[in-house]
Write a protein that holds these residues in place. Structure first.
Motif, mmCIF file in Angstrom:
data_model
loop_
_atom_site.group_PDB
_atom_site.id
_atom_site.type_symbol
_atom_site.label_atom_id
_atom_site.label_comp_id
_atom_site.label_asym_id
_atom_site.label_seq_id
_atom_site.Cartn_x
_atom_site.Cartn_y
_atom_site.Cartn_z
ATOM 1 N N GLY A 1 -111.543 59.515 -150.633
ATOM 2 C CA GLY A 1 -111.336 58.560 -150.086
ATOM 3 C C GLY A 1 -111.175 59.044 -148.111
ATOM 4 O O GLY A 1 -111.978 60.217 -148.136
ATOM 5 N N LYS B 1 -109.441 64.568 -144.127
ATOM 6 C CA LYS B 1 -107.966 64.495 -144.646
ATOM 7 C C LYS B 1 -108.192 65.792 -145.507
ATOM 8 O O LYS B 1 -109.142 65.409 -146.579
ATOM 9 C CB LYS B 1 -107.907 63.268 -145.407
ATOM 10 C CG LYS B 1 -108.681 62.672 -146.458
ATOM 11 C CD LYS B 1 -108.719 61.487 -146.407
ATOM 12 C CE LYS B 1 -107.190 61.018 -147.151
ATOM 13 N NZ LYS B 1 -107.376 61.202 -148.507
ATOM 14 N N GLU C 1 -103.039 64.560 -145.268
ATOM 15 C CA GLU C 1 -101.983 63.131 -146.087
ATOM 16 C C GLU C 1 -102.467 63.089 -147.604
ATOM 17 O O GLU C 1 -103.465 63.001 -147.987
ATOM 18 C CB GLU C 1 -103.448 62.343 -145.601
ATOM 19 C CG GLU C 1 -104.107 61.183 -145.412
ATOM 20 C CD GLU C 1 -102.780 60.322 -145.275
ATOM 21 O OE1 GLU C 1 -102.189 60.040 -146.171
ATOM 22 O OE2 GLU C 1 -102.058 60.577 -144.254
ATOM 23 N N TYR D 1 -102.487 60.507 -149.809
ATOM 24 C CA TYR D 1 -102.938 59.236 -149.942
ATOM 25 C C TYR D 1 -104.633 60.478 -150.418
ATOM 26 O O TYR D 1 -105.039 60.922 -149.884
ATOM 27 C CB TYR D 1 -103.194 58.210 -148.797
ATOM 28 C CG TYR D 1 -104.025 57.277 -149.634
ATOM 29 C CD1 TYR D 1 -103.445 55.817 -149.888
ATOM 30 C CD2 TYR D 1 -105.869 57.208 -149.596
ATOM 31 C CE1 TYR D 1 -104.217 55.047 -151.131
ATOM 32 C CE2 TYR D 1 -106.404 56.202 -149.608
ATOM 33 C CZ TYR D 1 -105.631 54.997 -150.629
ATOM 34 O OH TYR D 1 -106.261 53.916 -151.546
ATOM 35 N N PHE E 1 -107.991 58.342 -153.236
ATOM 36 C CA PHE E 1 -108.365 57.133 -153.842
ATOM 37 C C PHE E 1 -109.124 57.321 -155.703
ATOM 38 O O PHE E 1 -108.299 57.150 -155.452
ATOM 39 C CB PHE E 1 -109.494 56.329 -152.660
ATOM 40 C CG PHE E 1 -110.023 55.478 -153.230
ATOM 41 C CD1 PHE E 1 -109.524 54.518 -153.610
ATOM 42 C CD2 PHE E 1 -111.464 55.991 -154.183
ATOM 43 C CE1 PHE E 1 -110.024 53.060 -154.363
ATOM 44 C CE2 PHE E 1 -112.324 54.552 -154.649
ATOM 45 C CZ PHE E 1 -110.862 53.332 -154.729
ATOM 46 N N TYR F 1 -110.709 61.313 -141.317
ATOM 47 C CA TYR F 1 -108.965 60.992 -141.428
ATOM 48 C C TYR F 1 -109.343 60.439 -140.340
ATOM 49 O O TYR F 1 -108.680 60.060 -139.919
ATOM 50 C CB TYR F 1 -108.406 62.083 -142.087
ATOM 51 C CG TYR F 1 -106.454 61.746 -141.350
ATOM 52 C CD1 TYR F 1 -106.453 60.736 -142.470
ATOM 53 C CD2 TYR F 1 -106.313 62.250 -141.248
ATOM 54 C CE1 TYR F 1 -105.147 60.434 -142.316
ATOM 55 C CE2 TYR F 1 -105.238 62.638 -140.929
ATOM 56 C CZ TYR F 1 -104.433 61.165 -141.811
ATOM 57 O OH TYR F 1 -102.673 61.066 -141.417
ATOM 58 N N THR G 1 -101.187 48.715 -143.358
ATOM 59 C CA THR G 1 -102.225 48.627 -144.300
ATOM 60 C C THR G 1 -103.331 47.487 -144.330
ATOM 61 O O THR G 1 -103.377 46.103 -144.664
ATOM 62 C CB THR G 1 -101.611 48.380 -145.616
ATOM 63 O OG1 THR G 1 -100.482 49.364 -145.580
ATOM 64 C CG2 THR G 1 -102.540 49.521 -146.468
ATOM 65 N N SER H 1 -111.181 49.542 -148.108
ATOM 66 C CA SER H 1 -110.333 50.084 -147.017
ATOM 67 C C SER H 1 -109.180 50.464 -148.465
ATOM 68 O O SER H 1 -109.408 51.587 -148.206
ATOM 69 C CB SER H 1 -109.190 48.121 -146.561
ATOM 70 O OG SER H 1 -109.782 47.939 -146.066
ATOM 71 N N PRO H 2 -109.178 50.258 -149.822
ATOM 72 C CA PRO H 2 -108.776 51.195 -150.457
ATOM 73 C C PRO H 2 -109.139 53.146 -150.117
ATOM 74 O O PRO H 2 -109.033 53.434 -150.399
ATOM 75 C CB PRO H 2 -108.462 50.570 -151.820
ATOM 76 C CG PRO H 2 -108.768 49.288 -151.621
ATOM 77 C CD PRO H 2 -109.704 49.033 -150.217
ATOM 78 N N GLY I 1 -108.836 54.431 -146.576
ATOM 79 C CA GLY I 1 -107.591 54.901 -146.269
ATOM 80 C C GLY I 1 -106.500 54.416 -145.070
ATOM 81 O O GLY I 1 -107.365 54.276 -144.422
ATOM 82 N N PRO I 2 -105.567 55.153 -145.039
ATOM 83 C CA PRO I 2 -104.952 55.709 -143.582
ATOM 84 C C PRO I 2 -105.970 55.931 -142.830
ATOM 85 O O PRO I 2 -106.682 57.101 -143.017
ATOM 86 C CB PRO I 2 -103.788 56.164 -143.690
ATOM 87 C CG PRO I 2 -103.942 56.928 -145.191
ATOM 88 C CD PRO I 2 -104.632 56.179 -146.018
ATOM 89 N N SER I 3 -105.776 55.812 -141.267
ATOM 90 C CA SER I 3 -106.344 56.865 -140.625
ATOM 91 C C SER I 3 -105.402 57.045 -139.758
ATOM 92 O O SER I 3 -104.679 56.332 -139.111
ATOM 93 C CB SER I 3 -107.971 56.488 -140.036
ATOM 94 O OG SER I 3 -108.282 55.412 -139.623
#
Length: 353
Positions: free
Chosen positions: A66, A100, A147, A149, A151, A162, A218, A224-225, A228-230
């Motif tokens: 991810g 990440k 992080e 998260y 995937f 990230y 989100t 997007s999955p 992930g977050p950034s």
């Protein structure tokens, strides 16, 4: 509907030997999915290449753990030029890429056993999260960030991109680009002073204002999955005059050349950024419906933030799925929303071992 920012698609990394670089990033950072590779002329980047089309070779590499990918990029029509001075923390533009990891200690121990160029031990940032810094074989600085998260769990100790550490001249002038256009609407910290957790980085003895930005929502784009977050860390040096990281050099020369976001709604974005005072400097959709990148296709554009950072936007139209069978995915013919997870698993067929 407006523009939808779906996450960081990739961080552009200029190098001197693209195949060597892909092998290095594959081995050490797990960037082993080759989404596309293309040698061509960069004809639309004239505002950032002294008005001349430039021959280049590019590889987009992903990590299924991810995060965003790496667009590994090499000038082939001219000699890639390194900075003529030592880059210091707070210099203007992308100073470091953020990677990440779900286990900072494991990543640190692994990189130490490989004798990579670790710049620091594990320290704690102003948000209270563990991180450390290292340099790659091309003298690029990377921050490995905690992080949770993930995937899809891989053998790699790190995931993909990230975010980035970006030096700015004037924090208040740069913030609107990242908060309003890119949608990083949550301030995780805004602190000033000297920082122990930056020790080991060139210029870290200075005084800085550091602002870490995150999204409060989100994203739900097709990819997007996996992205992930950034987050974005803006850093303004308070006790010296910073220099531009690309002073005297071209886009594509060694270093972090741009930060790229996957989006939907290029036409809406064109109007939005113009109204906010940051019009597109490059706009592929102005002259063509889609830009063919060989195995992939889409529209792309760039804006330039006040400190000089180039931010790319890509609206993806087509990606390869099973190259040997000629299967690809036409994103213009599907409903909005994330791709099913099984489809991402096909990316593993593009893994290079």
């Amino acid at each position: 509907m407006g523009t939808q920012i779906n996450g960081i698609q990739q961080l552009g990394v200029g190098v001197t030997d693209i195949q060597e670089a892909f092998a290095w990033y594959r081995r050490y950072f797990g960037m082993d999915i080759k989404m596309f590779e293309e040698a061509a002329m960069a004809e639309l980047m004239l505002p950032h290449t002294e008005g001349e089309p430039r021959e280049r070779h590019a590889i987009l590499a992903l990590n299924l753990e991810g995060g965003g990918g790496f667009e590994i990029w090499q000038h082939t029509g001219k000699k890639p030029e390194y900075p003529a001075f030592e880059l210091k923390l707070g210099d203007l533009g992308i100073f470091a890429g953020k990677l990440k990891t779900a286990d900072v200690q494991k990543a640190y121990n692994y990189f130490r056993t490989l004798n990579l160029n670790l710049l620091s031990g594990i320290t704690t940032d102003p948000e209270g999260k563990q991180h450390f810094y290292l340099k790659d074989v091309y003298n690029n600085t990377w921050e490995v960030c905690s992080e949770p998260y993930v995937f899809k769990k891989q053998k790699s100790v790190t995931g993909g991109v990230y975010g980035a550490v970006i030096g700015v001249q004037d924090m208040e002038a740069s913030l609107p680009v990242y908060q309003q256009i890119l949608g990083y609407d949550r301030v995780a910290y805004d602190v000033s002073g000297q920082f122990d957790d930056l020790q080991g980085l060139a210029g870290s003895e200075g005084r800085f204002r550091r602002v870490l930005l995150r999204h409060s929502h989100t994203p739900d784009g097709a990819f997007s999955p996996m992205f992930g977050p950034s987050c974005i860390e803006l850093l303004q040096v308070l006790d010296r005059q910073p220099r531009s990281i690309y002073e005297g050099r071209l886009w594509g020369d060694p270093g972090f050349i741009h930060l790229c976001y996957d989006i939907n709604g290029m036409d809406e974005l064109r109007e939005e950024v113009k109204e906010r005072g940051f019009p597109f400097t490059v706009d592929s959709a102005r002259d063509m419906d889609t830009f063919d990148m060989g195995e992939a296709a889409g529209s792309f554009s760039y804006i330039q933030a006040p400190e000089g950072t180039l931010i790319e936007f890509v609206e993806t139209h087509k990606i390869p799925l099973v190259k040997r069978l000629g299967w690809s995915l036409d994103l213009t013919k599907r409903k909005p929303g994330p791709l099913p997870r099984w489809m991402f698993s096909l990316f593993s067929l593009m893994r290079v071992k």
